[in-house]
Design an enzyme around this catalytic site. Structure first.
Site, PDB file in Angstrom:
ATOM      1  N   ILE A 195       0.853  -1.185   0.000  1.00 59.28           N
ATOM      2  CA  ILE A 195       0.000   0.000   0.000  1.00 59.28           C
ATOM      3  C   ILE A 195       0.888   1.235   0.000  1.00 59.28           C
ATOM      4  O   ILE A 195       1.857   1.330   0.763  1.00 59.28           O
ATOM      5  CB  ILE A 195      -0.983   0.014   1.191  1.00 59.28           C
ATOM      6  CG1 ILE A 195      -1.967   1.182   1.049  1.00 59.28           C
ATOM      7  CG2 ILE A 195      -0.264   0.034   2.534  1.00 59.28           C
ATOM      8  CD1 ILE A 195      -3.222   1.035   1.886  1.00 59.28           C
TER       9      ILE A 195
ATOM     10  N   GLU B 155      -5.084  -2.674  10.892  1.00 63.37           N
ATOM     11  CA  GLU B 155      -3.634  -2.539  10.711  1.00 63.37           C
ATOM     12  C   GLU B 155      -2.951  -2.303  12.048  1.00 63.37           C
ATOM     13  O   GLU B 155      -1.914  -2.919  12.358  1.00 63.37           O
ATOM     14  CB  GLU B 155      -3.336  -1.376   9.762  1.00 63.37           C
ATOM     15  CG  GLU B 155      -1.856  -1.060   9.644  1.00 63.37           C
ATOM     16  CD  GLU B 155      -1.559   0.088   8.691  1.00 63.37           C
ATOM     17  OE1 GLU B 155      -0.402   0.556   8.668  1.00 63.37           O
ATOM     18  OE2 GLU B 155      -2.476   0.512   7.961  1.00 63.37           O
TER      19      GLU B 155
END
Length: 381
Positions: free
Chosen positions: A124, A244
């Site tokens: 990402i 996360e």
């Protein structure tokens, strides 16, 4: 206290993961540290054992199971052997929600089979040279031209940056719209104008490929927009950040537990002034304090895992877990280095490598300061 988070199937899965680590990772990780990267074939071997894409539907090669306890097992076993080069946690814990929940049927068909098999490695692209915690400050742009977006910009500190085949890139599709002008685009390996810079030289995590990414007039198909609508990127990021941060907390507690166990054993066997250093009151008191704090952290994180599975984990819960456990990780490992004396500064001892690898934990995924700000805002001041 007895840990009661896992069921029998998780314990069996742990045995599989532990055997994989012993066979495919531990004998080679020192070389990967020197190389600065983990070979791609390791990802494929892990994929063959079903270590990726638990939440990926079965028709696309996954398990179709939404249970973060499986993710936890993998993170804990990676930490247990000090395999900080493996970017499996980012792939499973951070990228999976984007790839599973924000993709349409056509995108799922293109990407999910490779995601689950380990043939497509993901990353990402959030952080930029001038934008870290301030996601609204990103400058990478995506301008719509017909059935493509033209992407220009730069990302840095990107985990899996060299190995990645699919990069979810945070872009500005409407720079004048603030948070509502952010969109997520999937940039694929081989797209013209997409290049990788340095494999960055870091303090720790030397086997983890962390790179700069550059986008120069990269033509990305509109079909690679996640979520099906422009301007939703910031909210998509905010929705997925708690998982996360919980993943980072899981790693932090596992690291603290592992190093503490190693240090207790060291103190049992190391002698000074004619006796085990574990018999000195200072050693016993310090280890007692660290053991207590780590166990308290473990139970909070386990409760967060249950909350995530029940879809009840809040951003504040995750922020508390992230800042507290990562600060504790650094504290525990630093104290354990001290108990090792001069040997704690030698890289042949696992505590030294853990010390180097741990420092970034309070920085990435949201700094300690940002986590405290999230918590503080919840008071309504």
């Amino acid at each position: 206290m007895r840990r009661d988070l896992f069921d029998e199937e998780h314990d069996l899965f742990r045995e599989t993961v532990r055997e994989f680590m012993a066979r495919e990772v531990v004998p080679h990780h020192a070389q990967w540290e020197k190389d600065g990267i983990v070979p791609r074939d390791v990802w494929k071997k892990a994929g063959e054992l079903g270590m990726f894409g638990f939440s990926v539907p079965e028709e696309y090669g996954g398990s179709g199971i939404t249970d973060f306890r499986y993710n936890t097992v993998i993170v804990e076993e990676i930490i247990r052997v000090g395999a900080s080069g493996l970017g499996f946690g980012l792939h499973n814990d951070i990228m999976a929600p984007y790839m599973v929940d924000l993709t349409n049927d056509e995108q799922k068909q293109r990407w999910l089979p490779g995601f689950a098999s380990g043939e497509l490695i993901t990353a990402i692209g959030m952080t930029e040279p001038g934008a870290g915690s301030d996601l609204q400050g990103i400058r990478t742009t995506a301008v719509r031209e017909g059935d493509h977006y033209v992407v220009n910009g730069q990302k840095t500190f990107i985990t899996n940056g060299i190995n990645s085949d699919l990069v979810v890139v945070v872009t500005k599709t409407d720079p004048s719209a603030g948070a509502r002008g952010t969109s997520l685009l999937v940039v694929e390996r081989g797209m013209e104008g997409f290049t990788r810079g340095r494999n960055l030289e870091k303090v720790g995590m030397h086997a983890q490929d962390t790179a700069e990414l550059f986008f120069e007039n990269v033509r990305v198909p509109v079909a690679n927009l996640l979520g099906g609508e422009e301007g939703q990127g910031f909210f998509q990021l905010m929705n997925n950040l708690p998982q996360e941060r919980l993943s980072i907390a899981v790693a932090a507690v596992a690291a603290a537990e592992t190093v503490l166990e190693q240090t207790i054993e060291y103190c049992r066997n190391r002698t000074a002034f004619g006796r085990s250093i574990g018999k000195f009151q200072n050693t016993r008191f310090l280890l007692a304090e660290l053991s207590t704090e780590v166990e308290i952290a473990r139970h909070y994180v386990d409760k967060c895992i249950r909350a995530l599975n029940a879809k009840e984990l809040t951003a504040v819960d995750a922020a508390k877990a992230k800042w507290w456990t990562t600060e504790l990780q650094n504290k525990v490992i630093d104290r354990c280095v001290q108990l090792h004396g001069g040997y704690g500064y030698m890289l042949e001892y696992p505590v030294a490598k853990a010390w180097l690898d741990s420092r970034v934990q309070t920085i990435y995924g949201g700094t300690t300061e940002i986590m405290k700000e999230i918590i503080g805002r919840s008071f309504g001041f």
